[in-house]
Motif scaffolding. Structure first.
Motif, PDB file in Angstrom:
ATOM      1  N   CYS A   1       2.099  -7.676   0.652  1.00 17.92           N
ATOM      2  CA  CYS A   1       2.413  -6.317   1.121  1.00 17.92           C
ATOM      3  C   CYS A   1       1.169  -5.554   1.563  1.00 17.92           C
ATOM      4  O   CYS A   1       1.118  -4.317   1.511  1.00 17.92           O
ATOM      5  CB  CYS A   1       3.167  -5.514   0.051  1.00 17.92           C
ATOM      6  N   ILE A   2       0.139  -6.303   1.995  1.00 16.00           N
ATOM      7  CA  ILE A   2      -1.063  -5.700   2.573  1.00 16.00           C
ATOM      8  C   ILE A   2      -0.823  -5.432   4.052  1.00 16.00           C
ATOM      9  O   ILE A   2      -1.357  -4.496   4.633  1.00 16.00           O
ATOM     10  CB  ILE A   2      -2.277  -6.635   2.365  1.00 16.00           C
ATOM     11  N   ASP A   3       0.004  -6.282   4.668  1.00 19.86           N
ATOM     12  CA  ASP A   3       0.358  -6.153   6.071  1.00 19.86           C
ATOM     13  C   ASP A   3       1.871  -6.277   6.205  1.00 19.86           C
ATOM     14  O   ASP A   3       2.537  -6.773   5.283  1.00 19.86           O
ATOM     15  CB  ASP A   3      -0.346  -7.246   6.892  1.00 19.86           C
ATOM     16  N   VAL A   4       2.417  -5.828   7.328  1.00 24.48           N
ATOM     17  CA  VAL A   4       3.867  -5.902   7.541  1.00 24.48           C
ATOM     18  C   VAL A   4       4.160  -6.721   8.800  1.00 24.48           C
ATOM     19  O   VAL A   4       3.294  -6.911   9.651  1.00 24.48           O
ATOM     20  CB  VAL A   4       4.506  -4.492   7.670  1.00 24.48           C
ATOM     21  N   VAL A   5       5.404  -7.197   8.897  1.00 21.42           N
ATOM     22  CA  VAL A   5       5.776  -8.098   9.987  1.00 21.42           C
ATOM     23  C   VAL A   5       6.052  -7.311  11.270  1.00 21.42           C
ATOM     24  O   VAL A   5       6.360  -6.119  11.230  1.00 21.42           O
ATOM     25  CB  VAL A   5       7.013  -8.932   9.609  1.00 21.42           C
ATOM     26  N   ASN A   6       5.925  -7.989  12.417  1.00 19.62           N
ATOM     27  CA  ASN A   6       6.348  -7.402  13.694  1.00 19.62           C
ATOM     28  C   ASN A   6       7.854  -7.517  13.875  1.00 19.62           C
ATOM     29  O   ASN A   6       8.511  -6.606  14.371  1.00 19.62           O
ATOM     30  CB  ASN A   6       5.657  -8.105  14.866  1.00 19.62           C
ATOM     31  N   SER A   7       8.382  -8.680  13.490  1.00 19.59           N
ATOM     32  CA  SER A   7       9.830  -8.875  13.538  1.00 19.59           C
ATOM     33  C   SER A   7      10.209  -9.923  12.504  1.00 19.59           C
ATOM     34  O   SER A   7       9.350 -10.621  11.965  1.00 19.59           O
ATOM     35  CB  SER A   7      10.273  -9.312  14.940  1.00 19.59           C
ATOM     36  N   GLY A   8      11.498 -10.017  12.244  1.00 19.04           N
ATOM     37  CA  GLY A   8      11.968 -10.885  11.183  1.00 19.04           C
ATOM     38  C   GLY A   8      12.201 -10.086   9.912  1.00 19.04           C
ATOM     39  O   GLY A   8      12.158  -8.850   9.921  1.00 19.04           O
ATOM     40  N   GLU A   9      12.424 -10.780   8.826  1.00 18.47           N
ATOM     41  CA  GLU A   9      12.790 -10.127   7.564  1.00 18.47           C
ATOM     42  C   GLU A   9      11.906 -10.641   6.440  1.00 18.47           C
ATOM     43  O   GLU A   9      11.664 -11.839   6.332  1.00 18.47           O
ATOM     44  CB  GLU A   9      14.260 -10.446   7.245  1.00 18.47           C
ATOM     45  N   TYR A  10      11.404  -9.703   5.613  1.00 20.51           N
ATOM     46  CA  TYR A  10      10.691 -10.081   4.387  1.00 20.51           C
ATOM     47  C   TYR A  10      11.223  -9.264   3.233  1.00 20.51           C
ATOM     48  O   TYR A  10      11.189  -8.036   3.267  1.00 20.51           O
ATOM     49  CB  TYR A  10       9.175  -9.866   4.530  1.00 20.51           C
TER      50      TYR A  10
END
Length: 225
Positions: A58-67
Motif C-alpha cells: 500500500c505504498i503505491d496504488v494501481v492504474n487499473s485492475g483490482e487489489y
C-alpha cells in the motif's frame, strides 16, 4: 473472492510517465496469497518485483485492475487511509534495516505502537516481549550501531511483528548480511510462518526463495507461478 485470500489482485496494471512516454511495469497481474502462506516473489532487477511489493504494501496504488488486502478495496483509499492500513495491516522488513540510529532497540520496536496512540508503558512491555521472542532480550537497550547486522535485522523483524500485522512483507531481508547470518534470518521467518504468520519475501536470490513454501516468478512485468 475467496475469504482465505489475504492478498487478492486481479488484472493489475501499473505504469509510470517517463516524459512523453509511458513505462508499463506490471502487465495485468493476477495474484492470490492465502492467510498463513509463506511466499517468495523472485525476479531480477527491473522485473517489476519492487513495484509489486509497493502495491502489496500500500505504498503505491494501481492504474487499473483490482487489489484487495484483507477484503478491503485498496484502490479506493485516500493517502491517510493507506497510511493507517500500512501501520495496522503490514509489518515491513527492509534490506538495510531502516532503524533509527539514535534510539535503542526497544525504542525502535515500540515506535509503531506509539504512532497508533498506544500508551508508553503498554508499548514498552509489548516491544520487550517481541524482542525476547526474536532472541534479543539482553540487547533491548543497545543502539543499532552497538549490534551486529543480524541483530539489527532481528530488531527490524521485531518492529514488524509488534503491531500484530496480517502480513510480514520483507524486501531482500538477507541482502545486507553474510550467508550464515542470512540463513539464521530465513530460519526465523520459517519459525514465524509455522506460528501462523503470513510472510511475503521479495528477493532476486533463488537460494533464499527456495526457503519459502511457494515461489512467484516476476519477469518483464508478468508473473509465473
Amino acid at each position: 473472492m475467496d475469504q482465505e485470500n489475504i492478498i487478492y489482485m486481479k488484472d493489475v496494471v501499473k505504469s509510470y510517465k517517463m516524459g512523453n512516454n509511458e513505462l508499463v511495469v506490471l502487465k495485468e497481474v493476477s495474484l492470490q496469497v492465502k492467510r498463513g502462506e509463506f511466499v517468495a516473489v523472485l525476479g531480477p532487477s527491473g522485473s517489476g518485483k519492487s513495484t509489486l511489493m509497493n502495491i502489496i504494501g500500500c505504498i503505491d496504488v494501481v492504474n487499473s485492475g483490482e487489489y484487495r488486502l484483507s477484503g478491503q478495496n485498496i484502490d479506493a483509499k485516500s493517502e491517510d487511509e493507506l497510511s493507517a492500513i500500512r501501520n495496522r495491516e503490514i509489518g515491513f522488513v527492509f534490506q538495510k534495516f531502516n532503524l533509527l540510529p539514535k534510539y535503542t532497540a526497544i525504542h525502535n520496536v515500540q515506535m509503531p505502537l506509539l504512532l497508533r496512540g498506544l500508551d508508553r508503558k503498554t508499548a514498552y512491555e509489548k516491544a520487550k516481549y517481541v524482542l525476547e521472542k526474536v532472541g534479543l532480550g539482553d540487547r533491548i537497550d543497545h543502539k543499532p550501531l552497538e549490534l551486529s547486522g543480524g541483530q539489527q535485522q532481528r530488531v527490524s523483524i521485531a518492529r514488524a511483528l509488534v503491531g500484530d500485522p496480517n502480513i510480514l512483507l520483507a524486501d531482500e531481508p538477507t541482502g545486507a548480511l553474510d550467508s550464515q547470518t542470512g540463513k539464521e534470518i530465513m530460519d526465523m521467518f520459517l519459525q514465524l510462518n509455522q506460528q501462523g504468520n503470513t510472510i511475503v519475501i521479495i528477493t532476486h536470490d533463488e537460494e533464499i526463495a527456495q526457503k519459502a513454501k511457494r515461489i512467484i516468478h516476476v519477469k518483464d512485468g508478468n508473473i509465473y507461478q
